[in-house]
Design a protein around this motif. Structure first.
Motif, mmCIF file in Angstrom:
data_model
loop_
_atom_site.group_PDB
_atom_site.id
_atom_site.type_symbol
_atom_site.label_atom_id
_atom_site.label_comp_id
_atom_site.label_asym_id
_atom_site.label_seq_id
_atom_site.Cartn_x
_atom_site.Cartn_y
_atom_site.Cartn_z
ATOM 1 N N MET A 206 0.838 -1.202 0.000
ATOM 2 C CA MET A 206 0.000 0.000 0.000
ATOM 3 C C MET A 206 0.874 1.253 0.000
ATOM 4 O O MET A 206 0.588 2.228 -0.719
ATOM 5 C CB MET A 206 -0.922 -0.012 1.219
ATOM 6 C CG MET A 206 -2.032 1.029 1.129
ATOM 7 S SD MET A 206 -3.134 0.741 -0.276
ATOM 8 C CE MET A 206 -3.192 2.373 -1.013
ATOM 9 N N ALA A 207 1.954 1.225 0.780
ATOM 10 C CA ALA A 207 2.867 2.371 0.782
ATOM 11 C C ALA A 207 3.478 2.566 -0.605
ATOM 12 O O ALA A 207 3.581 3.703 -1.104
ATOM 13 C CB ALA A 207 3.964 2.167 1.827
ATOM 14 N N TYR A 208 3.856 1.466 -1.244
ATOM 15 C CA TYR A 208 4.464 1.542 -2.578
ATOM 16 C C TYR A 208 3.475 2.111 -3.598
ATOM 17 O O TYR A 208 3.837 2.946 -4.434
ATOM 18 C CB TYR A 208 4.933 0.157 -3.012
ATOM 19 C CG TYR A 208 5.488 0.119 -4.409
ATOM 20 C CD1 TYR A 208 6.777 0.582 -4.687
ATOM 21 C CD2 TYR A 208 4.721 -0.361 -5.473
ATOM 22 C CE1 TYR A 208 7.287 0.566 -5.980
ATOM 23 C CE2 TYR A 208 5.217 -0.380 -6.766
ATOM 24 C CZ TYR A 208 6.497 0.081 -7.016
ATOM 25 O OH TYR A 208 6.992 0.067 -8.297
ATOM 26 N N MET A 209 2.212 1.673 -3.532
ATOM 27 C CA MET A 209 1.211 2.183 -4.467
ATOM 28 C C MET A 209 1.019 3.690 -4.296
ATOM 29 O O MET A 209 0.914 4.446 -5.269
ATOM 30 C CB MET A 209 -0.123 1.459 -4.270
ATOM 31 C CG MET A 209 -0.114 0.011 -4.747
ATOM 32 S SD MET A 209 -1.712 -0.802 -4.515
ATOM 33 C CE MET A 209 -2.703 0.026 -5.733
ATOM 34 N N LEU A 210 0.993 4.142 -3.031
ATOM 35 C CA LEU A 210 0.826 5.572 -2.787
ATOM 36 C C LEU A 210 2.033 6.370 -3.276
ATOM 37 O O LEU A 210 1.901 7.509 -3.753
ATOM 38 C CB LEU A 210 0.618 5.814 -1.287
ATOM 39 C CG LEU A 210 -0.733 5.361 -0.726
ATOM 40 C CD1 LEU A 210 -0.682 5.281 0.793
ATOM 41 C CD2 LEU A 210 -1.845 6.305 -1.158
ATOM 42 N N GLU A 211 3.205 5.770 -3.169
ATOM 43 C CA GLU A 211 4.435 6.459 -3.564
ATOM 44 C C GLU A 211 4.660 6.472 -5.079
ATOM 45 O O GLU A 211 5.307 7.386 -5.604
ATOM 46 C CB GLU A 211 5.637 5.790 -2.886
ATOM 47 C CG GLU A 211 5.665 5.956 -1.362
ATOM 48 C CD GLU A 211 6.615 4.975 -0.691
ATOM 49 O OE1 GLU A 211 6.871 5.123 0.514
ATOM 50 O OE2 GLU A 211 7.100 4.036 -1.376
ATOM 51 N N ARG A 218 -3.713 10.361 -5.157
ATOM 52 C CA ARG A 218 -4.702 11.441 -5.196
ATOM 53 C C ARG A 218 -6.017 10.993 -4.578
ATOM 54 O O ARG A 218 -6.631 11.736 -3.812
ATOM 55 C CB ARG A 218 -4.926 11.900 -6.647
ATOM 56 C CG ARG A 218 -3.864 12.857 -7.168
ATOM 57 C CD ARG A 218 -4.340 13.535 -8.446
ATOM 58 N NE ARG A 218 -4.578 12.560 -9.516
ATOM 59 C CZ ARG A 218 -3.662 12.173 -10.393
ATOM 60 N NH1 ARG A 218 -2.430 12.684 -10.321
ATOM 61 N NH2 ARG A 218 -3.936 11.302 -11.327
ATOM 62 N N GLU A 219 -6.450 9.781 -4.920
ATOM 63 C CA GLU A 219 -7.749 9.315 -4.431
ATOM 64 C C GLU A 219 -7.722 9.088 -2.923
ATOM 65 O O GLU A 219 -8.657 9.483 -2.212
ATOM 66 C CB GLU A 219 -8.142 8.022 -5.164
ATOM 67 C CG GLU A 219 -9.582 7.613 -4.899
ATOM 68 C CD GLU A 219 -10.065 6.557 -5.874
ATOM 69 O OE1 GLU A 219 -11.135 5.974 -5.611
ATOM 70 O OE2 GLU A 219 -9.381 6.299 -6.895
ATOM 71 N N VAL A 220 -6.660 8.444 -2.424
ATOM 72 C CA VAL A 220 -6.581 8.177 -0.981
ATOM 73 C C VAL A 220 -6.464 9.481 -0.208
ATOM 74 O O VAL A 220 -7.139 9.690 0.813
ATOM 75 C CB VAL A 220 -5.393 7.246 -0.664
ATOM 76 C CG1 VAL A 220 -5.156 7.160 0.847
ATOM 77 C CG2 VAL A 220 -5.643 5.858 -1.220
ATOM 78 N N ARG A 221 -5.631 10.393 -0.666
ATOM 79 C CA ARG A 221 -5.416 11.642 0.063
ATOM 80 C C ARG A 221 -6.611 12.579 -0.043
ATOM 81 O O ARG A 221 -6.815 13.446 0.816
ATOM 82 C CB ARG A 221 -4.136 12.313 -0.426
ATOM 83 C CG ARG A 221 -2.894 11.524 -0.043
ATOM 84 C CD ARG A 221 -1.647 11.993 -0.759
ATOM 85 N NE ARG A 221 -0.516 11.093 -0.501
ATOM 86 C CZ ARG A 221 0.615 11.080 -1.181
ATOM 87 N NH1 ARG A 221 0.789 11.961 -2.187
ATOM 88 N NH2 ARG A 221 1.571 10.238 -0.883
ATOM 89 N N TRP A 246 0.407 8.066 3.386
ATOM 90 C CA TRP A 246 -0.960 8.568 3.531
ATOM 91 C C TRP A 246 -0.964 10.097 3.603
ATOM 92 O O TRP A 246 -1.790 10.766 2.998
ATOM 93 C CB TRP A 246 -1.587 8.005 4.811
ATOM 94 C CG TRP A 246 -2.160 6.629 4.693
ATOM 95 C CD1 TRP A 246 -2.608 6.023 3.557
ATOM 96 C CD2 TRP A 246 -2.352 5.697 5.758
ATOM 97 N NE1 TRP A 246 -3.073 4.761 3.847
ATOM 98 C CE2 TRP A 246 -2.934 4.531 5.191
ATOM 99 C CE3 TRP A 246 -2.102 5.705 7.124
ATOM 100 C CZ2 TRP A 246 -3.259 3.413 5.947
ATOM 101 C CZ3 TRP A 246 -2.428 4.593 7.884
ATOM 102 C CH2 TRP A 246 -3.000 3.458 7.303
ATOM 103 N N LEU A 247 -0.039 10.646 4.372
ATOM 104 C CA LEU A 247 -0.009 12.091 4.586
ATOM 105 C C LEU A 247 0.416 12.859 3.340
ATOM 106 O O LEU A 247 -0.140 13.913 3.024
ATOM 107 C CB LEU A 247 0.962 12.431 5.727
ATOM 108 C CG LEU A 247 0.439 12.318 7.148
ATOM 109 C CD1 LEU A 247 1.590 12.399 8.132
ATOM 110 C CD2 LEU A 247 -0.586 13.409 7.428
ATOM 111 N N GLY A 248 1.417 12.354 2.635
ATOM 112 C CA GLY A 248 1.986 13.138 1.541
ATOM 113 C C GLY A 248 2.679 14.366 2.095
ATOM 114 O O GLY A 248 3.463 14.282 3.042
ATOM 115 N N LEU A 253 -2.012 15.788 11.354
ATOM 116 C CA LEU A 253 -1.705 14.542 12.055
ATOM 117 C C LEU A 253 -1.722 14.783 13.557
ATOM 118 O O LEU A 253 -1.063 15.701 14.064
ATOM 119 C CB LEU A 253 -0.315 14.035 11.634
ATOM 120 C CG LEU A 253 0.251 12.832 12.400
ATOM 121 C CD1 LEU A 253 -0.620 11.601 12.185
ATOM 122 C CD2 LEU A 253 1.686 12.559 11.961
ATOM 123 N N CYS A 254 -2.475 13.948 14.259
ATOM 124 C CA CYS A 254 -2.510 13.962 15.719
ATOM 125 C C CYS A 254 -1.968 12.629 16.210
ATOM 126 O O CYS A 254 -2.476 11.570 15.821
ATOM 127 C CB CYS A 254 -3.935 14.182 16.230
ATOM 128 S SG CYS A 254 -4.134 13.910 18.007
#
Length: 694
Positions: A206-211, A218-221, A246-248, A253-254
């Motif tokens: 999942m991290a790789y897909m986001l990166e 774009r969709e997740v964020r 996730w953050l980009g 973030l808390c």
């Protein structure tokens, strides 16, 4: 509590009942927020109210917030509290559950086909990898190798980098690091060929897909714009990589955590992410929660003293708790001659609390390793106190114990007539089954297995001390009897658990046992960092108690053993240790051997017998009659004599010669179960002797 008439009604409702620091965290401006929350300070309450505030003020829609935790139980608790605040739609999940949900959605769209099958366990594939490397595939070896595979992958360490990484971390490995690295490489190949993924693959993919896939990012964020992370001190590098993805470039973030509760670095947890949060996010708001609503001021004071001795980087973020509850009883620190005595006293204390109105489920007995559980299971069963074992199998249900009993049972016939002491016979049998009495094993499952089997040897030593003529047949019968008692079904009972398994839980009464150097800190903790983690583990145990707290250790493992153990160095601040000072919050019972009859201090030569010479002479006739009675009862019920009463208890009865059941109950070694079973008969024996003397 906070009274803020300046706030809008909806916001005032959200912060109603919160203390000033909790309110500050809830009302902090949007952006990076770090909540340093000590034990019992209401961290879950604070972050759920923070989420409710962000939704109520329109900063985020509920569906735009993702809260991640480390356990499904914690995620469920968060969802429940949000519902009670009228907030619906916020996603509260574990890291793995959140990543799996996203992967299941995006994988078919971007890679075609279904998401590869998720392997429920690494065990089978790690076993195959070990076999192909011609490495032992015993259950404990494979289990330990699987833990190493998980650690390496959670820390983003590949096979080539593994040997150097474990050396840098001073990490003990079940096999030479180079061999483990080969297993790690082979495991990856087997997994790939089988077209399956493991739990680390879920996070990594999942991290790789986001990166690497812009449309996925774009969709997740776009969906998730704000993040909350609980227990942030336990985040590992792989989880942090996913969180960063996730953050980009955003900073909504808390995080909430407590450096003093960092007890999982051996699994890859990195408290640095919590400690360095303010450096990474220069505009971050940092709030400290130090008001403890869980524990009495007496328990809080003890926790503060233990953690005040911490050193190193984590100590800089140490919080000083301030108890908010009414005063309660002082914590009690006790020393016992041996482990059976410690267990018997702990069981008696549990029964006393239950008789006084404390629910069994509100009592816990906590120890360092699971192998310590058996003596407490047995002691509680002897008094008829229900119990449940948390986070591990019951002692007699463990595979290695079942196997050992099979070997011992098979040796009964060949052991008949042996002149060797019982403990030596038991050791020989266990050695023939593959057990190494020298304990030349590493850590993890192999060490747990060794400790469990070693507990059987300890029991044999205990039985030999009580009756030197005890046979292997009697020993096996005792094991069967204990196993049967341990298998009794229980619904609500005293919790028996390791300190690690107790994290995140709390009870009205907590007994911390086995607190001697070598166990807390455990002997395999060698570096300063490892020893400090052991201190934090004790701190976590102390802060589980709401009101009643007892700490204890035994000077020796078995009755009659050399009392050479020293109390945990972490308790030196309470006296009895080198360089420590006494504290009024802890009362220590000194080791004084007293006569079981008259109660006077014993001379060194009488300590083993348990009675003074005068009492032995005066009670000899009654002692002989009691032994004759015991032999008859044992034969009639097909029991070893010591199961009825051991010689020490009979000697105490003979010297005191009680005339009532209550007087008999006061004798050490006579519990309510045995009182009901044998009490009237014992009084008859005593009475018959008195009549004869007249």
């Amino acid at each position: 509590m906070t009274d803020r008439p300046d706030l809008p009604p909806d916001v005032r409702r959200i912060v109603s009942g919160l203390d000033p620091e909790q309110t500050e965290a809830v009302l902090a401006p949007r952006g990076p927020l770090c909540i340093l929350a000590g034990a019992g300070t209401g961290k879950t309450r604070t972050i759920t109210h923070r989420i409710a505030y962000l939704v109520a003020t329109g900063e985020f829609a509920p569906q735009q917030l993702l809260a991640v935790t480390f356990t499904a139980r914690a995620a469920g608790e968060m969802r429940s509290r949000l519902r009670s605040l009228g907030v619906q739609g916020v996603q509260a999940r574990t890291f793995h559950a959140a990543a799996l949900r996203q992967m299941s959605y995006f994988w078919p769209r971007h890679f075609g086909g279904r998401l590869p099958e998720l392997a429920p366990s690494k065990f089978r594939m790690v076993g195959q990898a070990a076999a192909r490397e011609r490495i032992s595939t015993t259950t404990e070896t494979v289990r330990d190798l699987a833990s190493e595979v998980e650690w390496a992958r959670s820390c983003l360490i590949g096979p080539d980098a593994y040997p150097e990484a474990v050396r840098a971390a001073s990490r003990e490995t079940p096999l030479p690091a180079e061999q483990v690295a080969k297993v790690l490489a082979r495991y990856e190949a087997i997994k790939k060929n089988a077209e399956v993924i493991d739990f680390e693959d879920i996070l990594m993919s999942m991290a790789y897909m986001l990166e690497s896939v812009p449309e996925v990012a774009r969709e997740v964020r776009s969906q998730y714009r704000g993040f909350v992370v609980d227990e942030y001190q336990d985040v590992n590098p792989l989880q942090q990589r996913l969180l960063d993805a996730w953050l980009g470039e955003r900073d909504d973030l808390c995080v909430v955590g407590d450096a003093s509760q960092t007890i999982y670095t051996f699994t890859g947890a990195r408290p640095d992410y919590l400690l360095d949060f303010g450096e990474r996010f220069r505009q971050a708001t940092v709030v400290q929660l130090e008001r403890d609503y869980r524990s009495t001021p007496q328990v809080v004071a003890l926790a503060n003293k233990v953690i005040s001795g911490s050193t190193g980087k984590l100590s800089k973020a140490r919080l000083r708790l301030v108890g908010q509850r009414p005063a309660g009883p002082e914590p009690l620190f006790r020393t016992f001659d041996d482990e059976p005595s410690e267990a018997a006293a702990i069981a008696a204390r549990c029964k006393e609390l239950i008789d006084g109105g404390t629910a069994p489920a509100e009592i816990a007995v906590l120890f360092r390793i699971n192998a310590q559980s058996e003596v407490y299971e047995s002691a509680l069963a002897d008094l008829g106190v229900p119990y449940v074992v948390r986070g591990a199998e019951k002692f007699f249900e463990r595979e290695e114990i079942r196997e050992a009993i099979v070997f011992l049972r098979a040796s009964v016939r060949s052991a008949a007539g042996s002149e060797l002491p019982l403990d030596e016979q038991v050791t020989r049998v266990l050695v023939s089954s593959g057990w190494d009495p020298e304990g030349s094993v590493g850590q993890g499952a192999a060490r747990e297995r060794w400790e469990s089997i070693n507990a059987l040897v300890g029991l044999a030593e205990e039985m030999r001390a009580a009756d030197p003529a005890t046979t292997m047949e009697s020993f096996v019968a005792e094991l069967d009897q204990r196993a049967a008692a341990a298998h009794a079904p229980t619904i609500q009972g005293v919790t028996i658990a390791s300190l690690h398994a107790a994290k995140g839980l709390e009870w009205d009464a907590v007994m911390l046992v086995g607190l001697h150097d070598g166990m807390v800190p455990i002997s395999r903790a060698r570096t300063d960092e490892q020893i400090e983690e052991e201190r934090r583990l004790l701190y976590v145990g102390i802060t589980r108690a709401r009101e009643h707290l007892q700490l204890s250790f035994a000077l020796s493992r078995s009755p009659g053993g050399r009392g050479s153990r020293k109390q945990s160095r972490f308790l030196d601040v309470f006296g009895g240790g080198q360089g420590g000072t006494s504290a009024p919050s802890v009362r220590r019972r000194a080791k004084v051997s007293r006569c079981a009859g008259c109660g006077q201090p014993l001379a060194p030569g009488d300590a083993a017998a348990g009675t003074c010479d005068t009492c032995r002479r005066s009670g000899k006739d009654l002692f002989d009659r009691l032994r004759s009675w015991r032999l008859g009862v044992a034969r009639e019920n097909q029991l070893p004599p010591y199961v009825v009463f051991d010689d020490e208890t009979l000697a105490a009865i003979a010297t005191r010669a009680p005339s009532s059941l209550m007087g008999l109950l006061a004798v050490k070694g006579v519990g309510e179960t045995k009182l009901g079973r044998y009490g009237s008969d014992v009084l008859e024996v005593i009475g018959a002797g008195a009549t004869s003397d007249s």
